[in-house]
Design a protein around this motif. Structure first.
Motif, PDB file in Angstrom:
ATOM      1  N   THR A   1       1.045  -1.085   0.068  1.00 59.79           N
ATOM      2  CA  THR A   1       0.166  -0.030  -0.239  1.00 59.79           C
ATOM      3  C   THR A   1       0.894   1.494   0.208  1.00 59.79           C
ATOM      4  O   THR A   1       1.583   1.400   0.412  1.00 59.79           O
ATOM      5  N   VAL A   2       0.567   2.361  -0.592  1.00 56.30           N
ATOM      6  CA  VAL A   2       0.712   3.628  -1.113  1.00 56.30           C
ATOM      7  C   VAL A   2       0.213   4.733   0.723  1.00 56.30           C
ATOM      8  O   VAL A   2      -1.112   4.330   0.360  1.00 56.30           O
ATOM      9  N   THR A   3       0.983   5.454   1.197  1.00 58.87           N
ATOM     10  CA  THR A   3       0.294   5.998   2.549  1.00 58.87           C
ATOM     11  C   THR A   3      -0.836   7.700   1.446  1.00 58.87           C
ATOM     12  O   THR A   3       0.526   7.842   0.382  1.00 58.87           O
ATOM     13  N   ALA A   4      -1.632   8.136   2.043  1.00 57.97           N
ATOM     14  CA  ALA A   4      -2.089   8.819   1.508  1.00 57.97           C
ATOM     15  C   ALA A   4      -1.294  10.323   1.965  1.00 57.97           C
ATOM     16  O   ALA A   4      -1.467  10.282   3.228  1.00 57.97           O
ATOM     17  N   GLY A   5      -0.337  11.180   1.482  1.00 60.37           N
ATOM     18  CA  GLY A   5       0.060  12.094   2.281  1.00 60.37           C
ATOM     19  C   GLY A   5       1.317  11.669   2.936  1.00 60.37           C
ATOM     20  O   GLY A   5       1.273  10.714   3.296  1.00 60.37           O
ATOM     21  N   SER A   6       0.826  12.407   4.202  1.00 62.57           N
ATOM     22  CA  SER A   6       2.450  11.787   5.164  1.00 62.57           C
ATOM     23  C   SER A   6       1.570  11.491   6.200  1.00 62.57           C
ATOM     24  O   SER A   6       1.620  11.264   6.951  1.00 62.57           O
ATOM     25  N   SER A   7       0.242  10.737   5.976  1.00 62.67           N
ATOM     26  CA  SER A   7      -0.804   9.791   6.587  1.00 62.67           C
ATOM     27  C   SER A   7       0.076   8.926   6.810  1.00 62.67           C
ATOM     28  O   SER A   7       0.709   8.038   5.974  1.00 62.67           O
ATOM     29  N   GLY A   8      -0.390   7.737   8.252  1.00 62.42           N
ATOM     30  CA  GLY A   8       0.202   5.941   7.962  1.00 62.42           C
ATOM     31  C   GLY A   8      -1.014   5.940   9.341  1.00 62.42           C
ATOM     32  O   GLY A   8      -1.290   6.003   9.095  1.00 62.42           O
ATOM     33  N   LEU A   9      -0.918   4.660   9.752  1.00 67.80           N
ATOM     34  CA  LEU A   9      -1.042   3.961  10.304  1.00 67.80           C
ATOM     35  C   LEU A   9      -0.591   4.626  12.050  1.00 67.80           C
ATOM     36  O   LEU A   9       0.388   5.205  12.259  1.00 67.80           O
ATOM     37  N   GLN A  10      -1.857   4.779  12.948  1.00 69.01           N
ATOM     38  CA  GLN A  10      -2.171   5.814  13.855  1.00 69.01           C
ATOM     39  C   GLN A  10      -2.720   5.049  15.007  1.00 69.01           C
ATOM     40  O   GLN A  10      -3.817   3.757  14.204  1.00 69.01           O
ATOM     41  N   TYR A  11      -2.372   5.006  15.744  1.00 67.39           N
ATOM     42  CA  TYR A  11      -2.994   4.205  16.835  1.00 67.39           C
ATOM     43  C   TYR A  11      -3.396   5.370  18.140  1.00 67.39           C
ATOM     44  O   TYR A  11      -2.874   6.144  19.022  1.00 67.39           O
ATOM     45  N   ASP A  12      -5.084   5.358  18.445  1.00 63.77           N
ATOM     46  CA  ASP A  12      -5.524   5.812  19.234  1.00 63.77           C
ATOM     47  C   ASP A  12      -5.935   5.248  20.982  1.00 63.77           C
ATOM     48  O   ASP A  12      -6.852   4.031  20.866  1.00 63.77           O
ATOM     49  N   ALA A  13      -4.665   5.395  21.678  1.00 64.72           N
ATOM     50  CA  ALA A  13      -4.621   4.815  22.874  1.00 64.72           C
ATOM     51  C   ALA A  13      -6.101   5.075  23.974  1.00 64.72           C
ATOM     52  O   ALA A  13      -6.728   3.848  24.675  1.00 64.72           O
ATOM     53  N   ALA A  14      -6.681   5.937  23.728  1.00 65.30           N
ATOM     54  CA  ALA A  14      -8.214   5.714  24.491  1.00 65.30           C
ATOM     55  C   ALA A  14      -9.532   5.013  23.947  1.00 65.30           C
ATOM     56  O   ALA A  14      -9.650   4.432  24.559  1.00 65.30           O
ATOM     57  N   SER A  15      -9.452   5.157  22.379  1.00 66.89           N
ATOM     58  CA  SER A  15      -9.990   4.208  21.631  1.00 66.89           C
ATOM     59  C   SER A  15     -10.054   2.556  21.774  1.00 66.89           C
ATOM     60  O   SER A  15     -10.505   1.559  21.229  1.00 66.89           O
ATOM     61  N   GLY A  16      -8.529   2.495  21.271  1.00 67.34           N
ATOM     62  CA  GLY A  16      -7.673   1.294  21.263  1.00 67.34           C
ATOM     63  C   GLY A  16      -7.996   0.561  19.310  1.00 67.34           C
ATOM     64  O   GLY A  16      -8.036  -0.602  19.664  1.00 67.34           O
ATOM     65  N   LEU A  17      -8.196   2.053  19.045  1.00 72.18           N
ATOM     66  CA  LEU A  17      -8.456   1.785  17.728  1.00 72.18           C
ATOM     67  C   LEU A  17      -7.593   2.068  16.581  1.00 72.18           C
ATOM     68  O   LEU A  17      -6.718   3.505  17.088  1.00 72.18           O
TER      69      LEU A  17
END
Length: 67
Positions: free
Chosen positions: A15-31
């Motif tokens: 895959t190629v990320t869109a712009g400067s985005s990538g994998l993100q983790y939200d510790a509050a939601s666990g998502l």
């Protein structure tokens, strides 16, 4: 839109990320959130996204791209 479990999955592609985005983790939601670019040639195909974590755990999701 989910793929039929019996639907064939097209060959693997990186895959190629869109712009400067990538994998993100939200510790509050666990998502996890991952934004990637799709290819117009994928229209009408079923794709499986597989993410392998550093600890060796694997998560997969199947997607059907409408025409």
């Amino acid at each position: 839109m989910a793929c039929d479990a019996a639907a064939p999955v097209d060959p693997a592609e990186q895959t190629v990320t869109a712009g400067s985005s990538g994998l993100q983790y939200d510790a509050a939601s666990g998502l996890y959130t991952y934004v990637w670019k799709t290819d117009r040639a994928w229209a009408g195909t079923c794709r499986q996204f597989t993410l392998t974590f550093r600890d060796g755990n694997v998560a997969s999701a199947r997607f059907k791209f409408p025409k």
